[in-house]
Design an enzyme around this catalytic site. Structure first.
Site, PDB file in Angstrom:
ATOM      1  N   GLN A   1     -66.332 -22.932  58.640  1.00 51.05           N
ATOM      2  CA  GLN A   1     -65.603 -22.279  59.673  1.00 51.05           C
ATOM      3  C   GLN A   1     -66.189 -23.245  61.277  1.00 51.05           C
ATOM      4  O   GLN A   1     -66.138 -24.572  60.600  1.00 51.05           O
ATOM      5  CB  GLN A   1     -67.499 -22.298  60.618  1.00 51.05           C
TER       6      GLN A   1
ATOM      7  N   SER B   1     -68.978 -25.703  53.218  1.00 52.25           N
ATOM      8  CA  SER B   1     -70.240 -24.941  53.941  1.00 52.25           C
ATOM      9  C   SER B   1     -69.498 -23.247  53.333  1.00 52.25           C
ATOM     10  O   SER B   1     -69.588 -22.939  52.595  1.00 52.25           O
ATOM     11  CB  SER B   1     -69.859 -24.948  55.694  1.00 52.25           C
ATOM     12  N   LEU B   2     -68.969 -22.814  54.433  1.00 47.60           N
ATOM     13  CA  LEU B   2     -68.140 -21.150  54.011  1.00 47.60           C
ATOM     14  C   LEU B   2     -67.183 -21.562  52.720  1.00 47.60           C
ATOM     15  O   LEU B   2     -67.411 -20.201  52.156  1.00 47.60           O
ATOM     16  CB  LEU B   2     -68.171 -20.527  55.581  1.00 47.60           C
TER      17      LEU B   2
ATOM     18  N   ARG C   1     -74.111 -13.402  54.631  1.00 47.30           N
ATOM     19  CA  ARG C   1     -74.725 -14.915  55.446  1.00 47.30           C
ATOM     20  C   ARG C   1     -74.352 -14.717  56.902  1.00 47.30           C
ATOM     21  O   ARG C   1     -75.196 -15.090  57.454  1.00 47.30           O
ATOM     22  CB  ARG C   1     -73.893 -15.486  54.141  1.00 47.30           C
TER      23      ARG C   1
ATOM     24  N   HIS D   1     -77.303 -25.818  58.492  1.00 45.54           N
ATOM     25  CA  HIS D   1     -77.836 -26.866  57.676  1.00 45.54           C
ATOM     26  C   HIS D   1     -78.776 -27.095  58.140  1.00 45.54           C
ATOM     27  O   HIS D   1     -79.014 -28.678  58.125  1.00 45.54           O
ATOM     28  CB  HIS D   1     -76.262 -27.865  57.459  1.00 45.54           C
TER      29      HIS D   1
ATOM     30  N   GLN E   1     -77.660 -24.521  50.061  1.00 45.90           N
ATOM     31  CA  GLN E   1     -76.786 -24.691  50.827  1.00 45.90           C
ATOM     32  C   GLN E   1     -76.584 -23.758  52.770  1.00 45.90           C
ATOM     33  O   GLN E   1     -76.600 -24.736  53.553  1.00 45.90           O
ATOM     34  CB  GLN E   1     -75.519 -23.987  50.592  1.00 45.90           C
TER      35      GLN E   1
END
Length: 294
Positions: A9, A87-88, A112, A198, A247
């Site tokens: 992101q 991440s993503l 998600r 996170h 995650q």
């Protein structure tokens, strides 16, 4: 050995993917399939939407995933020896390595995004970037503030040496920004995000996504994937799923992942997706390796 990395992101931009759609019939078919799966015309938002339109979580995450994965799928010569995603981007890496199908990857990313949005509404919170302060000092200040205020405040993204993102409640982040500056940080600034990604504040999202991941078919990837939660190579399906679930509430160990990939033999990193953020981070983490974009 060739490593392929996929952004998360923040890499979105207005017009993203339009050139792919117009230049490749395969890309066009995949974008159209994505519109069907999502139940709305995401291509219209990607190609014509404003920066503000693209910042909505339910748009941002699938848009970056689609740009990254479709860009990879229209190439003739992508044969990674290892993959990782920030991440993503870990979902993009899983699709490109064959652990997830395009359709299942997109569905999970959409779920998600929805889960994270709901978690943000339950726990108003935010993130801040801290520059030029040792990781250990940032962690120490976070623990002090968390203990003093009884609020969540943790290191969330280890992006590269001297660039760490922290995550927590609004009150804790405001206090941390001042203390980080006083401790010698070159900059400490709040980020325009909707929640404390996170961090433990994403627990409601982790629970929601865990169910979706457990009910999705995963395959053994064609190469190791270095996952955010562990910064180590995974090839076993059960381990990949467990790390993917972790995650959402665990820090993104990007610095450590890149270092481990180089230790394990990576000599070149190719960023696949919008922007050049990861190329810059890899350069700062391991200056001697080759970096490029597609």
């Amino acid at each position: 050995m060739k490593a392929y990395v996929f952004p998360g992101q923040g890499a979105q931009f207005s017009g993203m993917g339009k050139d792919l759609y117009e230049s490749s019939e395969k890309a066009k078919a995949l974008f159209n399939k994505a519109n069907e799966i999502l139940g709305f015309d995401i291509t219209k938002v990607m190609f014509e939407g404003s920066a503000e339109d693209l910042q909505q979580t339910n748009v941002t995450q699938p848009a970056i995933f689609l740009h990254s994965v479709i860009l990879a799928m229209v190439q003739d010569n992508i044969h990674p020896d290892m993959v990782a995603g920030h991440s993503l981007g870990e979902f993009s890496a899983l699709v490109v390595s064959g652990a997830l199908s395009f359709e299942d990857g997109l569905k999970l990313v959409a779920q998600r995004a929805d889960a994270m949005q709901k978690a943000c509404e339950i726990n108003p919170s935010t993130m801040a970037a801290v520059l030029r302060l040792e990781d250990e000092k940032v962690e120490e200040i976070c623990k002090q503030i968390s203990d003093e205020l009884g609020e969540v405040l943790v290191a969330a993204n280890y992006n590269c040496p001297g660039q760490l993102v922290i995550s927590g409640s609004e009150k804790a982040i405001d206090e941390a920004v001042e203390r980080m500056k006083n401790a010698g940080a070159k900059r400490a600034l709040k980020l325009p995000v909707g929640g404390a990604f996170h961090s433990p504040l994403m627990e409601p999202a982790r629970e929601q996504l865990a169910s979706a991941i457990e009910n999705t078919n995963f395959s053994k990837p064609s190469c190791p994937i270095y996952q955010n939660a562990t910064a180590s190579a995974s090839t076993e399906v059960d381990e990949i799923k467990k790390n993917l679930i972790a995650q959402l509430t665990a820090p993104v160990k990007w610095t450590q992942s890149v270092q481990k990939m180089v230790t394990d033999g990576a000599s070149s990193f190719t960023e696949c997706g919008p922007g050049k953020v990861l190329q810059g981070l890899v350069n700062k983490i391991e200056p001697e390796v080759e970096v490029a974009g597609i």
